[in-house]
Design a protein around this motif. Structure first.
Motif, short mmCIF file in Angstrom:
data_model
loop_
_atom_site.label_atom_id
_atom_site.label_comp_id
_atom_site.label_asym_id
_atom_site.label_seq_id
_atom_site.Cartn_x
_atom_site.Cartn_y
_atom_site.Cartn_z
N MET A 117 0.85 -1.20 0.00
CA MET A 117 0.00 0.00 0.00
C MET A 117 0.88 1.24 0.00
O MET A 117 1.73 1.40 0.87
CB MET A 117 -0.91 -0.01 1.23
N PHE A 118 0.70 2.12 -1.00
CA PHE A 118 1.53 3.31 -1.09
C PHE A 118 1.12 4.38 -0.08
O PHE A 118 1.94 5.19 0.33
CB PHE A 118 1.48 3.90 -2.50
N ARG A 119 -0.17 4.41 0.30
CA ARG A 119 -0.57 5.39 1.29
C ARG A 119 -1.86 4.96 1.98
O ARG A 119 -2.72 4.34 1.37
CB ARG A 119 -0.74 6.77 0.68
N THR A 120 -1.93 5.30 3.26
CA THR A 120 -3.16 5.09 4.02
C THR A 120 -3.96 6.38 4.12
O THR A 120 -5.17 6.35 4.39
CB THR A 120 -2.84 4.61 5.45
N HIS A 121 -3.28 7.50 3.95
CA HIS A 121 -3.90 8.81 4.03
C HIS A 121 -3.26 9.72 2.98
O HIS A 121 -2.20 9.42 2.43
CB HIS A 121 -3.71 9.44 5.42
N THR A 122 -3.89 10.83 2.73
CA THR A 122 -3.29 11.84 1.86
C THR A 122 -2.50 12.84 2.70
O THR A 122 -2.60 12.85 3.94
CB THR A 122 -4.36 12.61 1.07
N CYS A 123 -1.75 13.70 2.02
CA CYS A 123 -0.91 14.67 2.73
C CYS A 123 -1.68 15.88 3.24
O CYS A 123 -1.09 16.78 3.84
CB CYS A 123 0.23 15.14 1.82
N GLY A 124 -2.98 15.91 3.03
CA GLY A 124 -3.78 17.01 3.57
C GLY A 124 -4.82 16.54 4.56
O GLY A 124 -5.71 17.31 4.94
N GLU A 125 -4.70 15.31 5.03
CA GLU A 125 -5.80 14.66 5.75
C GLU A 125 -5.60 14.57 7.25
O GLU A 125 -6.58 14.63 8.01
CB GLU A 125 -5.97 13.25 5.16
#
Length: 587
Positions: A1-9
């Motif tokens: 998985m590349f991300r669990t969240h975004t960078c604005g979250e």
């Protein structure tokens, strides 16, 4: 998985969670034992934190090998920041890194990818994929996306169907130049890209689809400027069984809905102004009503006083700049230089100061007594402290020049706030305009525009006086869109083509499909096309549409990113039965 969240979250409520983020390195701050990395994606920025003695040494070394715009994935624990940043949504937290992966390295970008970049327009257009990473462009495209969604929502609520029309169509001689496309399967014949879906939407009305819309690409081979591109987007609409008032109410409703939903602005009813009044008072068919300064015509009080510049003029008119009598000689000379620019074309500028002590002073004192100047000032309803600016000459030229001067004064006095919106409908345009060079009439809107019924008797005797059932939506001096009630009667349409210089054979050849359709029960219909790029830019407070289009062309119509237009291979020319007989030298 590349991300669990975004960078604005992430927020403080996620403190203690292990998460994974992916994005681009915005910047790195290395203070020796402490390293901060700003990680960016289209949602925002999250600060990553590494500390010697706590963070694994290999991760510290890895972090120091990164550069701007490297694509990375980072895993860590959400922690509260010591030094909070109130300017970003994630400013209360940071990510204490436990894992770091390089997904892709980056060359050094040719300009800084910040809100305010150091890259010029041409450089940023060449590297548009980098420019699009900047927040201002992200926000512009997000606004465009929201406007498109809200437009569809509103029109759906009004029972409109979204229907696609062809891009490969027949070339027509009216309007702007067509972009043409050769047909391999039909040698020597060409498609044209549509300047608008005009005839197709009328045919949809004949077909019974009484409320049509389309957010559609249109193509015009025109010289470019800030608010014009060779390919652009329209909110294109048509309605059957309607009169002008029905169309205006529906699309005034759309504009008010969009401003409310996207800007939170409640716009009142749109002002109405006919074309003749707009030209007489503002010298423009798209007047900016955010400020006053309507024209005052002065022939009765200014002519016959021995001042040849006025006496020999067809029109003497001016504007009253309130509270500007203290303008310096340098400022007045600057205004004179402005109106004398070749693109404006005035020969000079006359001013009258209404001084605060009640006296009058002008640049033509030797021709006018104080009582005569006061008569002129009374026409302006001037008060002490006002400055009157006057031009004279041919009526059309004076109105155009005075219109430009009015806008310049509005700019100088800060009266054109881009976040203040003043809408209106301009109606009753001339149906036709005379072209001296070709010695014939052209349709001011397009050949399918209906004349006003009360002017039909003038079609044969005085066609230049016939008014059209046409209307423009204008906001802040910008023509946002235009439309008309269409001709739905074959006989009247043939008369219109005849006025425009078409023989019956030419009209049938170019528009026979539409004339034929009118023989099978065409309903009364009308519509409008709103410039979607222009509306988006206007709502955002911009003059240029370029940064509201993902991949625009430059002022030469080139896409410098993909280097288009370009030559094509000889075998492609052979397949199309084309031969290039001229070569353009690259500048």
């Amino acid at each position: 998985m590349f991300r669990t969240h975004t960078c604005g979250e992430l927020r403080l409520s996620e403190t203690g969670k292990e998460v994974t983020l992916s994005g681009w390195v915005q910047r790195i701050r290395d203070k020796g034992s402490l390293i901060w990395i700003d990680l960016r994606d289209r949602y925002g920025i999250t600060q990553l934190f590494l500390e010697e003695g706590i963070t694994d040494t290999s991760l510290i070394e890895h972090a120091r090998s990164l550069g701007r715009e490297f694509v990375i994935s980072a895993t860590g624990i959400v922690s509260e920041r010591e030094s909070k940043n109130p300017n970003i949504l994630t400013g209360e937290i940071e990510l204490r890194i436990t894992g770091l992966s390089l997904l892709n390295a980056s060359k050094l970008p040719p300009f800084t990818i910040e809100d305010k970049s150091d890259g010029g327009d041409e450089l940023r257009m060449k590297y548009r994929y980098l420019d699009l990473r900047r927040n201002p462009l992200k926000q512009n495209l997000e606004l465009r996306h929201r406007l498109a969604l809200e437009t569809r929502k509103y029109l759906d609520s009004q029972s409109f169907y979204e229907i696609e029309t062809p891009y490969l169509i027949k070339s027509t001689p009216e309007g702007a130049r067509d972009f043409v496309v050769p047909s391999r399967m039909n040698p020597g014949e060409f498609y044209a890209l549509p300047q608008s879906p005009q005839t197709f939407k009328q045919i949809l009305m004949v077909a019974g689809y009484d409320r049509y819309f389309q957010i559609v690409r249109c193509f015009r081979d025109e010289d470019l400027r800030a608010d014009r591109q060779p390919e652009f987007t329209q909110i294109d609409c048509e309605m059957a069984f309607v009169e002008q008032e029905d169309v205006l109410n529906t699309f005034e409703g759309l504009a008010r809905f969009l401003f409310q939903q996207v800007k939170g602005i409640s716009m009142g009813p749109f002002e109405r102004m006919d074309y003749a009044t707009a030209m007489k008072l503002y010298g423009s068919d798209k007047p900016d009503l955010r400020f006053g300064m309507p024209f005052v015509e002065l022939n009765e009080v200014a002519k016959g006083k021995g001042f040849g510049v006025f006496d020999d003029a067809e029109l003497v008119a001016g504007i009253n700049a309130s509270k500007c009598s203290e303008f310096t000689r340098k400022q007045l000379d600057g205004l004179t230089d402005f109106v004398k620019k070749p693109q404006i074309g005035a020969k000079g500028l006359v001013y009258i100061r209404f001084n605060n002590d009640g006296s009058l002073k002008s640049s033509v004192d030797k021709f006018f007594s104080e009582d005569q100047l006061r008569d002129i000032a009374n026409c302006f309803e001037a008060q002490p402290g006002d400055l009157m600016l006057i031009l004279s000459g041919n009526t059309d030229a004076v109105r155009k020049q005075l219109g430009e001067l009015r806008l310049e004064m509005g700019n100088q006095l800060g009266l054109r706030d881009p976040q203040h919106f003043k809408p209106l409908w301009v109606t009753d345009f001339p149906l036709l305009e005379w072209n001296e060079e070709s010695q014939r009439y052209f349709a001011m809107h397009h050949p399918f525009t209906s004349p006003k019924s009360e002017d039909l008797h003038l079609l044969d005797s005085e066609p230049g006086k016939v008014r059209a059932n046409a209307y423009d939506m204008v906001i802040n001096g910008v023509e946002v869109g235009g439309g008309s009630i269409r001709i739905h009667d074959r006989g009247l349409q043939k008369r219109m083509f005849s006025l425009l210089g078409f023989t019956d054979e030419e009209a049938q050849n170019q528009f026979g499909f539409l004339l034929n359709a009118f023989e099978f029960g065409a309903p009364p219909h009308g519509g409008i096309a709103l410039g979607f790029d222009r509306l988006t830019a206007l709502i955002a407070g911009y003059d240029s549409i370029r940064d509201f289009i993902a991949f625009p062309k430059n002022n030469s119509g080139r896409d410098t990113m993909i280097d288009s237009p370009s030559v094509i291979a000889q075998h492609q020319l052979d397949e199309l039965f084309l031969k290039v007989t001229a070569e353009k030298t690259r500048q």
